[in-house]
Design an enzyme around this catalytic site. Structure first.
Site, PDB file in Angstrom:
ATOM      1  N   VAL A   1     -35.584  -0.534  32.090  1.00  0.00           N
ATOM      2  CA  VAL A   1     -34.288  -0.063  32.551  1.00  0.00           C
ATOM      3  C   VAL A   1     -33.861  -0.794  33.826  1.00  0.00           C
ATOM      4  O   VAL A   1     -32.758  -0.592  34.327  1.00  0.00           O
ATOM      5  CB  VAL A   1     -34.300   1.476  32.757  1.00  0.00           C
ATOM      6  CG1 VAL A   1     -34.572   2.180  31.425  1.00  0.00           C
ATOM      7  CG2 VAL A   1     -35.332   1.903  33.799  1.00  0.00           C
TER       8      VAL A   1
ATOM      9  N   TYR B   1     -34.146   9.317  39.224  1.00  0.00           N
ATOM     10  CA  TYR B   1     -33.512   8.023  38.950  1.00  0.00           C
ATOM     11  C   TYR B   1     -32.808   7.461  40.191  1.00  0.00           C
ATOM     12  O   TYR B   1     -32.761   6.242  40.355  1.00  0.00           O
ATOM     13  CB  TYR B   1     -32.592   8.116  37.718  1.00  0.00           C
ATOM     14  CG  TYR B   1     -33.430   8.292  36.459  1.00  0.00           C
ATOM     15  CD1 TYR B   1     -34.114   7.209  35.912  1.00  0.00           C
ATOM     16  CD2 TYR B   1     -33.615   9.541  35.878  1.00  0.00           C
ATOM     17  CE1 TYR B   1     -34.941   7.359  34.798  1.00  0.00           C
ATOM     18  CE2 TYR B   1     -34.432   9.712  34.763  1.00  0.00           C
ATOM     19  CZ  TYR B   1     -35.093   8.616  34.232  1.00  0.00           C
ATOM     20  OH  TYR B   1     -35.917   8.770  33.140  1.00  0.00           O
TER      21      TYR B   1
ATOM     22  N   GLY C   1     -45.929  -7.780  28.060  1.00  0.00           N
ATOM     23  CA  GLY C   1     -46.141  -6.611  28.921  1.00  0.00           C
ATOM     24  C   GLY C   1     -45.690  -5.281  28.366  1.00  0.00           C
ATOM     25  O   GLY C   1     -45.007  -4.532  29.054  1.00  0.00           O
TER      26      GLY C   1
ATOM     27  N   HIS D   1     -33.725   0.877  26.117  1.00  0.00           N
ATOM     28  CA  HIS D   1     -33.927   2.228  26.667  1.00  0.00           C
ATOM     29  C   HIS D   1     -32.950   2.570  27.783  1.00  0.00           C
ATOM     30  O   HIS D   1     -33.199   3.476  28.569  1.00  0.00           O
ATOM     31  CB  HIS D   1     -35.385   2.373  27.151  1.00  0.00           C
ATOM     32  CG  HIS D   1     -36.378   2.361  26.028  1.00  0.00           C
ATOM     33  ND1 HIS D   1     -37.721   2.125  26.201  1.00  0.00           N
ATOM     34  CD2 HIS D   1     -36.203   2.557  24.694  1.00  0.00           C
ATOM     35  CE1 HIS D   1     -38.333   2.177  25.012  1.00  0.00           C
ATOM     36  NE2 HIS D   1     -37.434   2.421  24.095  1.00  0.00           N
TER      37      HIS D   1
END
Ligand code: OAD
Length: 234
Positions: A89, A53, A178, A105
């Site tokens: 995110v 991340y 999408g 999310h």
């Protein structure tokens, strides 16, 4: 003002250079998904998850900008009450100027305490021992607790879903952009939309959807421009 509820997935950010998850070359092709995006993966190898991340966050901040689809959706706010529900995110809707964005999310730019999930920190953050955009298993908050990405991992509940379902029920127009519509509960939002409400679906490779859905088989940038044209004609 008409309420337009837009449900977006990785495809809306693809033209910004943000990788999708399941397309060829997508994120999950390069990383074992259960290692970097699951509660068990985090328990097994938290170091790898911090690194994964951190890399995505660095890329998002340094290389990625909102595209014409994000900007087009933000521009619709001058004529409509636009609500974005995103599985993404990234923060590209916000950076494009959308003011009402619900993240299903989680958010890449945030981390939270491992012991007190309500303590959420937006990076960079002075209250953490690491002041930059990177965190590690050694990062502590001001209470001495460790932190983890503010991401909904597989195996975890989706706390904002109830609010998303309520929004879908209130929609005067519902738009899907999408997403491969395989990850639940997000994929099920369409079932909350009232019957008779116009539904649009923008994706260059649309999956099978009910026949009442208006499919715009275009990339998000062109698709949002086409959507705006069709809305004006309504
Ligand atoms: P996917 O990678 O599953 O699907 C991306 C979709 O975007 C596909 O339908 C593509 O056809 C479409 N697409 C590709 N390029 C596009 C473009 N230029 N314009 C419009 N659409 C395009 O991504 P999601 O459905 O968003 O969750 O994935 C759902 C969730 O799976 C993610 O939120 C993530 C992952 O697990 C978490 O990390 C919690």
């Amino acid at each position: 003002m008409k309420k337009i509820v837009v449900s977006t997935g990785a495809g809306v950010s693809a033209e910004s250079g943000m990788p999708t998850y399941r397309d060829a070359g997508g994120l999950w092709e390069n990383y074992p998904v259960m290692e970097v995006a699951s509660d068990t993966g985090f328990a097994r190898n938290p170091e790898l998850i911090h690194r994964f991340y951190n890399n995505m966050r660095k890329k998002l901040t340094e290389q990625i900008k909102p595209n014409a689809a994000h900007l087009g959706l933000a521009a619709l706010e001058s004529d409509y009450d636009v609500r974005i529900i995103t599985q993404n995110v990234d923060n590209l809707h916000e950076r494009a100027g959308s003011t009402k964005v619900l993240h299903l999310h989680g958010e890449l730019m945030k981390v939270r305490s491992v012991n007190h999930p309500e303590r959420v920190y937006e990076l960079p953050c002075d209250e953490l021992t690491d002041k930059g955009l990177e965190t590690s298993i050694r990062t502590r908050d001001q209470y001495g607790d460790g932190v983890r990405p503010h991401i909904v991992f597989f195996g975890e509940a989706v706390p904002n879903f109830e609010q998303a379902a309520l929004l879908a029920r209130e929609a005067d127009v519902f738009v899907i952009i999408g997403t491969s519509l395989v990850v639940y509960p997000a994929a099920g939002l369409l079932s909350y939309v009232r019957s008779g409400v116009p539904v649009y679906y923008i994706d260059p490779k649309p999956v099978a959807v009910p026949s009442f859905v208006n499919v715009i088989a275009e990339p998000a940038t062109r698709g949002v421009a086409e959507l705006a044209r069709q809305l004006r004609g309504m």
